[in-house]
Design an enzyme around this catalytic site. Structure first.
Site, PDB file in Angstrom:
ATOM      1  N   GLN A 123       3.655   1.263  -5.363  1.00 49.92           N
ATOM      2  CA  GLN A 123       3.090   0.774  -4.057  1.00 49.92           C
ATOM      3  C   GLN A 123       2.359  -0.532  -4.529  1.00 49.92           C
ATOM      4  O   GLN A 123       1.642  -0.616  -5.007  1.00 49.92           O
ATOM      5  CB  GLN A 123       1.877   1.762  -3.698  1.00 49.92           C
ATOM      6  CG  GLN A 123       1.187   1.526  -2.642  1.00 49.92           C
ATOM      7  CD  GLN A 123      -0.307   2.293  -2.525  1.00 49.92           C
ATOM      8  OE1 GLN A 123      -0.350   2.852  -3.787  1.00 49.92           O
ATOM      9  NE2 GLN A 123      -0.629   2.362  -1.509  1.00 49.92           N
ATOM     10  N   SER A 126      -2.584  -3.584  -2.890  1.00 51.24           N
ATOM     11  CA  SER A 126      -3.737  -4.038  -3.680  1.00 51.24           C
ATOM     12  C   SER A 126      -3.413  -5.546  -4.068  1.00 51.24           C
ATOM     13  O   SER A 126      -2.382  -5.527  -4.879  1.00 51.24           O
ATOM     14  CB  SER A 126      -4.480  -3.267  -4.638  1.00 51.24           C
ATOM     15  OG  SER A 126      -4.710  -2.095  -4.096  1.00 51.24           O
ATOM     16  N   GLU A 241      -1.328   9.138   0.673  1.00 49.13           N
ATOM     17  CA  GLU A 241      -1.738   8.955  -0.699  1.00 49.13           C
ATOM     18  C   GLU A 241      -3.068   9.805  -0.878  1.00 49.13           C
ATOM     19  O   GLU A 241      -3.250  10.368  -1.936  1.00 49.13           O
ATOM     20  CB  GLU A 241      -2.143   7.392  -0.694  1.00 49.13           C
ATOM     21  CG  GLU A 241      -2.690   7.107  -2.292  1.00 49.13           C
ATOM     22  CD  GLU A 241      -2.843   5.531  -2.374  1.00 49.13           C
ATOM     23  OE1 GLU A 241      -3.011   4.864  -1.366  1.00 49.13           O
ATOM     24  OE2 GLU A 241      -2.893   5.080  -3.524  1.00 49.13           O
ATOM     25  N   GLU A 373     -16.555   5.540  -1.413  1.00 51.81           N
ATOM     26  CA  GLU A 373     -17.433   4.723  -0.458  1.00 51.81           C
ATOM     27  C   GLU A 373     -16.336   4.511   1.006  1.00 51.81           C
ATOM     28  O   GLU A 373     -16.864   5.048   1.974  1.00 51.81           O
ATOM     29  CB  GLU A 373     -17.901   3.569  -0.909  1.00 51.81           C
ATOM     30  CG  GLU A 373     -19.023   3.817  -2.089  1.00 51.81           C
ATOM     31  CD  GLU A 373     -18.433   3.896  -3.425  1.00 51.81           C
ATOM     32  OE1 GLU A 373     -17.367   3.712  -3.602  1.00 51.81           O
ATOM     33  OE2 GLU A 373     -19.405   4.577  -4.058  1.00 51.81           O
TER      34      GLU A 373
END
Ligand SMILES: Cc1cc2nc3c(=O)[nH]c(=O)nc-3n(C[C@H](O)[C@H](O)[C@H](O)COP(=O)(O)OP(=O)(O)OC[C@H]3O[C@@H](n4cnc5c(N)ncnc54)[C@H](O)[C@@H]3O)c2cc1C
Length: 404
Positions: A123, A126, A241, A373
């Site tokens: 994947q 990022s 995911e 978070e």
């Protein structure tokens, strides 16, 4: 790729008895203990037992996702290989994205070898400047005739060193707001211009990598979804995911807590305070397991919803606490890592071979697949309906938003 059984032809409604009879057919045809794993998994795919809720011909039977549990419970005790462990990113995220957004040609090309583990997927989301806020990414794809030319860098790309294909999201229009100018592609990781470099983790292994793309050409036919619609396609990957990471359903008393109990028994601990701690962790593990079972039963066919983040948040914390407790039980021995720091590039991801390895690897659970978070933000805003985070970069064109 064959359509397989004649039983598939007249299949209108699929029930548990039907899938179990197909499992028996599969086990009668091939002994999972003796045939190569990819052969067994290939036949499992052809019979529609790979992802039972996928359409017929794509590894499924168009049935309820709950039937998969019955299939797994029938096949795995007989020694059937586990497709998730071989190709976790492809299996958990690539396949649902391809089946939801891919063309017929893409589904026919990619799903079967992905399931058999013959083609590993990674994947490529990022980037050094875009992790939690992945929609701000800067990798560019520019159309040149029938091909896209891609330039940019990705990071933390799990299994890129083994991958044949990658799920890539890139910016195709910098003049519109960030969520609107992205497009999603299947990238051939062996294409000229793709360079994969290892990144070592505290476990001493490099599960993940940096990936550099220099003038990589991707045929337009390998686009997933429409130009500029990449964010919507990415959400299918991201939602799956979270469930793939946090929604695992081990057997009762299995998984991380099972390892803790094994160590407890092996060392013959009797300390009542420690036993209380172990019981507390056991009960919380069981509550998470039951919550994940309930969530999987409520989940209908299609992309999982934002509530998939619940299991992700809870399991990340619990895995850390259980692995810390287990290492504590081991005392000084817990400080030693049995396999040392091999500095190698493993042929798997997310496998934890011993308590010290598990303790170190679990640190990543609250980061990978979106941090805790961010998951809490999703739950607060999209499940609980609380006021949203402050976001000033949603409407201006991507190119006008300051970036670090
Ligand atoms: C083991 C592992 C495997 C991975 N595999 C892959 C992979 O295969 N492919 C891939 O694309 N990525 C992968 N990742 C990357 C992962 O998705 C990112 O690390 C993650 O999304 C966080 O991004 P970041 O590291 O850039 O941190 P940042 O986004 O820079 O975050 C830094 C800190 O700020 C906090 N933060 C950021 N924004 C907010 C906010 N709005 N509100 C509150 N807190 C905030 C974060 O929670 C975090 O604590 C992997 C990561 C790990 C650890």
């Amino acid at each position: 790729m064959t359509g397989g059984s004649s039983k598939l032809a007249d299949m209108t409604a699929v029930d548990e008895a039907t899938v179990l009879s197909l499992c028996d057919q599969l086990l009668a045809e091939l002994d999972p203990k003796t045939v190569p794993a990819h052969e067994f998994l290939g036949r499992q795919f052809d019979l529609g037992l790979a992802w039972v809720h996928f359409p017929v011909g794509n590894g499924g039977l168009g049935g309820s996702p709950q039937l998969q549990k019955a299939i797994n419970e029938r096949l795995i005790p007989e020694g059937a290989p586990l497709p998730y462990g071989r190709n976790p990113i492809g299996y958990g995220m690539g396949a649902p994205t391809v089946v939801t957004h891919g063309s017929d040609a893409q589904k026919a090309r990619y799903l079967r070898p992905l399931f058999t583990g013959e083609e590993i997927w990674c994947q490529l989301f990022s980037e050094p400047g875009a992790g939690s806020d992945v929609a701000s990414l800067g990798t560019r794809a520019v159309l040149d005739g029938e091909e896209w030319v891609v330039n940019g860098q990705k990071v933390w790309t799990t299994l890129a060193h083994l991958a044949r294909f990658g799920m890539l999201i890139a910016r195709t229009d910098p003049d519109v707001p960030k969520h609107k100018g992205m497009t999603y592609f299947v990238i051939d990781m062996h294409a000229p211009g793709v360079e994969v470099r290892p990144l070592f983790q505290i476990t001493g292994e490099a599960e993940f990598n940096e990936v550099y793309m220099t003038d990589v050409r991707i045929p337009d036919a390998e686009r997933l979804g429409a130009v500029g619609e990449g964010w919507g396609v990415s959400l299918t990957t991201l939602m799956n995911e979270r469930v793939a990471i946090g929604g695992q359903i081990p057997s009762r008393g299995g998984g991380f807590i099972g390892e803790a109990v094994k160590v407890w028994r092996k060392l013959g601990h009797t300390d009542p305070a420690k036993r209380d701690q172990l019981m507390d962790l056991w009960v919380r593990s069981e509550v998470l397991r039951l919550t994940n079972i309930r969530a999987s039963q409520l989940r209908s066919v299609g992309t999982p919803g934002p509530e998939g983040s619940i299991g992700k948040v809870i399991s990340a914390e619990l895995n850390k606490q259980v692995s810390e407790f287990t290492v504590g039980l081991l005392g000084a021995e817990g400080m030693l890592k049995a396999d040392g720091y091999p500095m190698d590039r493993p042929h798997h991801a997310m496998l934890w071979s011993n308590p010290a390895q598990a303790f170190l690897r679990a640190r990543a659970n609250s980061i990978e697949g979106g941090t805790t978070e961010i998951a809490k933000n999703i739950l607060g805003e999209r499940v609980l309906g609380l006021p949203g985070d402050v976001r000033t970069d949603k409407t201006p064109p991507w190119k006008d938003v300051p970036r670090s």
